[in-house]
Scaffold this active site. Structure first.
Site, mmCIF file in Angstrom:
data_model
loop_
_atom_site.group_PDB
_atom_site.id
_atom_site.type_symbol
_atom_site.label_atom_id
_atom_site.label_comp_id
_atom_site.label_asym_id
_atom_site.label_seq_id
_atom_site.Cartn_x
_atom_site.Cartn_y
_atom_site.Cartn_z
ATOM 1 N N THR A 175 -13.790 6.203 6.994
ATOM 2 C CA THR A 175 -14.517 5.682 5.839
ATOM 3 C C THR A 175 -14.450 4.159 5.847
ATOM 4 O O THR A 175 -13.697 3.553 6.599
ATOM 5 C CB THR A 175 -13.913 6.189 4.520
ATOM 6 O OG1 THR A 175 -12.611 5.610 4.362
ATOM 7 C CG2 THR A 175 -13.794 7.702 4.514
ATOM 8 N N TYR B 130 0.837 -1.204 0.000
ATOM 9 C CA TYR B 130 0.000 0.000 0.000
ATOM 10 C C TYR B 130 0.874 1.257 0.000
ATOM 11 O O TYR B 130 0.606 2.217 -0.746
ATOM 12 C CB TYR B 130 -0.916 -0.009 1.219
ATOM 13 C CG TYR B 130 -1.834 1.190 1.310
ATOM 14 C CD1 TYR B 130 -2.897 1.339 0.429
ATOM 15 C CD2 TYR B 130 -1.637 2.167 2.277
ATOM 16 C CE1 TYR B 130 -3.753 2.432 0.509
ATOM 17 C CE2 TYR B 130 -2.486 3.263 2.372
ATOM 18 C CZ TYR B 130 -3.536 3.389 1.484
ATOM 19 O OH TYR B 130 -4.373 4.486 1.562
#
Length: 303
Positions: free
Chosen positions: A212, A175
């Protein structure tokens, strides 16, 4: 500068904006604010049902909004090409492109339709390919192009010998690489725009730590009592997390090749402003080699 909010977005009427991953989370908040400021907004995503819900939500908030869903699966270069071809056929210059879509720290190595490691493929290569395909419309609009990076880019490394992490996959370093690549893309795109006269303003942004689904659904996602106790202290909302992207997309005097993020708690949350760039993101030789390899992998050349 006083605290910057969506009220500071200049009038966007007559402008066309494309936002990837715009059917939820940060992308939806970004699209909502741009539509509210008068822009015509294309919600690029892979799920038409979510696209329909996002359209209706935006129109509920802004009844006169010009907004439409555009099918674009960021895990499939053929879908990206088809999306780009539809826009090219329309011929409308693009004023804003926000490359927002992404996945985070998948626990096991997955691949896209084209065989790329999924984080690198969706977060970075898809946006490299999309931007390249849309380049004629972006140059025609002298567009603002925004790449969504992350605080995770700090400590990231571009593995030029194994960009797709075929060996030794670890979720977080992969990532980090994808988000470092996005920031390098923003800087290198500005260099090339300046060199070739494309007229683009290329910038990057990061949301801090926004509450989120991307975060809560990741490995070790923050759930349960601990999340309810600490999330409000450490994070901010998706709407607040979208502010750096909106600042990068609309600030009249945005810094070419600049980077925007939250200004409080070590850039975790707070109002938007200039963010800290890791020196690795400004390495021109690695950026050049990454660009060349990205063209090879995607088959998309910028000329």
């Amino acid at each position: 500068m006083a605290t910057w909010t969506t009220d500071d977005i200049p009038d966007q009427r007559g402008r066309l904006a494309i936002v990837t991953g715009a059917t939820g989370g940060l992308g939806l908040e970004t699209a909502l604010a741009l539509a509210g400021a008068g822009a015509e907004v294309v919600l690029a995503g892979r799920n038409p049902l979510k696209g329909d819900r996002a359209e209706r939500m935006i129109r509920d908030r802004h009844p006169h909004a010009e907004v439409r869903f555009g099918l674009a699966d960021l895990a499939d270069l053929a879908s990206i090409a088809a999306f780009g071809d539809r826009l090219l056929a329309d011929g409308r210059p693009i004023d804003i492109l926000v490359n927002n879509a992404g996945v985070m720290a998948l626990p096991r190595r997955e691949t896209t339709a084209d065989g790329f490691e999924r984080q690198f493929g969706v977060n970075y290569l898809s946006h490299f390919a999309l931007t390249g395909r849309l380049l004629p419309l972006l140059t025609a609009g002298r567009a603002r192009v925004v790449q969504l990076s992350s605080m995770a880019h700090h400590g990231g490394r571009i593995r030029l010998d194994d960009l797709n992490h075929a060996h030794g996959y670890r979720p977080w370093p992969v990532y980090q690489q994808s988000k470092l690549a996005m920031l390098m893309f923003a800087v290198e795109l500005q260099r090339r725009s300046d060199a070739h006269g494309w007229g683009l303003t290329s910038v990057a942004a990061h949301p801090g730590v926004a509450n989120t689904d991307l975060m809560s659904n990741g490995p070790g996602g923050l759930t349960g009592f601990g999340a309810r106790l600490f999330l409000p202290l450490l994070t901010h909302s998706a709407a607040a997390g979208a502010l750096p992207s909106l600042m990068a997309a609309t600030l009249p005097d945005a810094t070419p090749g600049g980077y925007y993020g939250p200004q409080a708690l070590g850039e975790w949350r707070g109002p938007p402003g200039p963010a800290r760039v890791d020196p690795a993101a400004r390495d021109p030789e690695v950026a050049r080699r990454l660009w060349s390899e990205s063209e090879r992998l995607t088959g998309v050349r910028y000329g």
